[in-house]
Design an enzyme around this catalytic site. Structure first.
Site, PDB file in Angstrom:
ATOM      1  N   HIS A  92      -5.370  17.055  23.925  1.00 22.40           N
ATOM      2  CA  HIS A  92      -5.956  16.742  22.615  1.00 22.40           C
ATOM      3  C   HIS A  92      -6.933  17.848  22.195  1.00 22.40           C
ATOM      4  O   HIS A  92      -8.013  17.581  21.669  1.00 22.40           O
ATOM      5  CB  HIS A  92      -6.661  15.394  22.652  1.00 22.40           C
ATOM      6  CG  HIS A  92      -6.740  14.708  21.316  1.00 22.40           C
ATOM      7  ND1 HIS A  92      -7.541  15.169  20.301  1.00 22.40           N
ATOM      8  CD2 HIS A  92      -6.100  13.613  20.835  1.00 22.40           C
ATOM      9  CE1 HIS A  92      -7.419  14.377  19.254  1.00 22.40           C
ATOM     10  NE2 HIS A  92      -6.543  13.427  19.541  1.00 22.40           N
ATOM     11  N   GLN A 127       2.315  14.701  17.296  1.00 22.92           N
ATOM     12  CA  GLN A 127       1.295  14.233  16.375  1.00 22.92           C
ATOM     13  C   GLN A 127       0.548  15.448  15.839  1.00 22.92           C
ATOM     14  O   GLN A 127       0.037  16.268  16.593  1.00 22.92           O
ATOM     15  CB  GLN A 127       0.316  13.301  17.100  1.00 22.92           C
ATOM     16  CG  GLN A 127      -0.621  12.544  16.177  1.00 22.92           C
ATOM     17  CD  GLN A 127      -0.002  11.268  15.614  1.00 22.92           C
ATOM     18  OE1 GLN A 127       1.132  10.913  15.954  1.00 22.92           O
ATOM     19  NE2 GLN A 127      -0.737  10.563  14.768  1.00 22.92           N
ATOM     20  N   HIS A 185      -5.259   6.084  22.981  1.00 22.58           N
ATOM     21  CA  HIS A 185      -5.410   7.036  24.094  1.00 22.58           C
ATOM     22  C   HIS A 185      -5.805   6.345  25.395  1.00 22.58           C
ATOM     23  O   HIS A 185      -6.614   6.859  26.169  1.00 22.58           O
ATOM     24  CB  HIS A 185      -6.405   8.129  23.732  1.00 22.58           C
ATOM     25  CG  HIS A 185      -5.996   8.982  22.575  1.00 22.58           C
ATOM     26  ND1 HIS A 185      -4.689   9.373  22.374  1.00 22.58           N
ATOM     27  CD2 HIS A 185      -6.719   9.515  21.553  1.00 22.58           C
ATOM     28  CE1 HIS A 185      -4.630  10.130  21.284  1.00 22.58           C
ATOM     29  NE2 HIS A 185      -5.833  10.216  20.762  1.00 22.58           N
ATOM     30  N   GLU A 192      -0.209  17.366  19.295  1.00 26.61           N
ATOM     31  CA  GLU A 192      -0.035  16.562  20.499  1.00 26.61           C
ATOM     32  C   GLU A 192       1.435  16.217  20.710  1.00 26.61           C
ATOM     33  O   GLU A 192       1.904  15.175  20.260  1.00 26.61           O
ATOM     34  CB  GLU A 192      -0.859  15.276  20.391  1.00 26.61           C
ATOM     35  CG  GLU A 192      -2.324  15.491  20.061  1.00 26.61           C
ATOM     36  CD  GLU A 192      -2.939  14.276  19.391  1.00 26.61           C
ATOM     37  OE1 GLU A 192      -2.937  13.189  20.016  1.00 26.61           O
ATOM     38  OE2 GLU A 192      -3.390  14.401  18.236  1.00 26.61           O
TER      39      GLU A 192
END
Length: 346
Positions: free
Chosen positions: A174, A284, A103, A311
């Site tokens: 997120h 994700q 990230h 995500e």
């Protein structure tokens, strides 16, 4: 509605913005990390339920290692060995996840104060200027995230960016969801349907994709027919063992660049349904396998698998793997990613 939420450890004021519609849906976002702190929607009985895990203070978000609610960027997910190359130039990054960069490192978009602006009662826009070589990423980048509620109880998130040098642009929200309510414990009985015929398998527990696509048929990753999160999550499957559950990029069916259905998530107790659409390549899906016991907002205690994250993004480590579509953004181009969450109850 705009109000003071708190101050950062450096004394910077952080505002909170709450947007609403006429159907009793509301979303709250703070300037720190452009972070979603709450989404309240009616359950099957018409009662308001906050379905987002979060905290009550900026300090908790500053200290948070779970990325609750924030925008991650410039690059979401992992870059192998914390290094990448663009146009023959190599760029080292900080290591913060095994041997990798996760990230964008410990001071990514999730750890800065964005500037919020009310567009109207249903829309708020957050902007951030990321200077050349911030966190190891070239180019001066103008980044923006817009949150908009519609009258059909949808939340549209639009991610945009421009740059003056070739760089990576791959943002994601997120946010962690528990559709029974953020204070309702495990999400393993949520039903999930994902419109993905393949995933990107990982090399090992460091979660870097092999470069391949794996057909989900006959595996625990086949969510094309709805099933509970917990049905197969603890199977002795190598990929599940690597991640301690689901933490994989699902290759979504359909054409990247087209807004299309990604998945449907249904709570077992509240009856709340969340449909997800995006124009991204993959998503994700993470089941909170590394959440440890700690205090959340309103005196709630969060723990293992108390929330799931979705995500939409480019494939993890795509910058280093020619098998995958490149996340490089060049001068004169515009990065545009859209995700829509549509809520109902049954």
């Amino acid at each position: 509605m705009r109000a003071i939420f708190d101050k950062t450890k450096d004394g910077i004021d952080v505002h909170i913005f709450t947007i609403k519609n006429a159907q009793d849906m509301s979303v709250s976002i703070i300037e720190y990390g452009a972070t979603v702190t709450g989404i309240t929607v009616p359950d099957k009985s018409g009662n308001p339920v906050d379905v987002v895990l979060g905290y009550d203070t900026v300090k908790e978000y500053e200290d948070n290692t779970f990325y609750f609610g924030c925008i991650v960027g410039r690059n979401a997910n992992r870059i192998a060995k914390a290094t990448y190359t663009i146009d023959g130039v190599s760029y080292p990054l900080l290591v913060n996840d095994n041997d990798n960069n996760l990230h964008s490192g410990p001071m990514g978009f999730d750890k800065v104060v964005w500037k919020g602006e009310e567009i109207d009662e249903s829309t708020v826009k957050f902007t951030y200027f990321s200077p050349d070589m911030e966190n190891g990423f070239p180019g001066n980048m103008e980044a923006a995230v817009t949150y908009q509620i519609t009258e059909d109880n949808s939340l549209k998130m639009t991610f945009e960016a421009t740059t003056d040098k070739a760089t990576i642009a791959n943002f994601a929200s997120h946010t962690y969801y528990n559709l029974n309510g953020h204070d309702q414990g495990s999400i393993e009985k949520h039903k999930v349907q994902l419109f993905a015929s393949n995933i990107n398998p990982a090399v090992d527990e460091q979660a870097i994709p092999t470069g391949e696509e794996m057909d989900v048929t006959g595996t625990p990753f086949d969510f094309r027919t709805a099933k509970t999160i917990g049905q197969d999550i603890d199977e002795e499957n190598e990929q599940l063992v690597f991640a301690g559950g689901y933490d994989h990029n699902f290759v979504m069916d359909g054409d990247h660049g087209t807004l299309r259905p990604f998945g449907v998530f249904t709570a077992d107790k509240s009856g709340i349904v969340m449909k997800v659409s995006s124009n991204q390549q993959g998503m994700q899906f993470y089941t909170g396998n590394f959440i440890t016991k700690h205090a959340g907002k309103g005196g709630t205690e969060y723990d293992f698998r108390y929330g799931f994250a979705i995500e939409p993004q480019y494939t993890p480590n795509a910058i280093n793997d020619p098998h995958f579509e490149s996340p490089i953004l060049r001068p004169g181009e515009k990065y545009l990613s859209e995700t829509v969450l549509s809520f109902s109850a049954e």
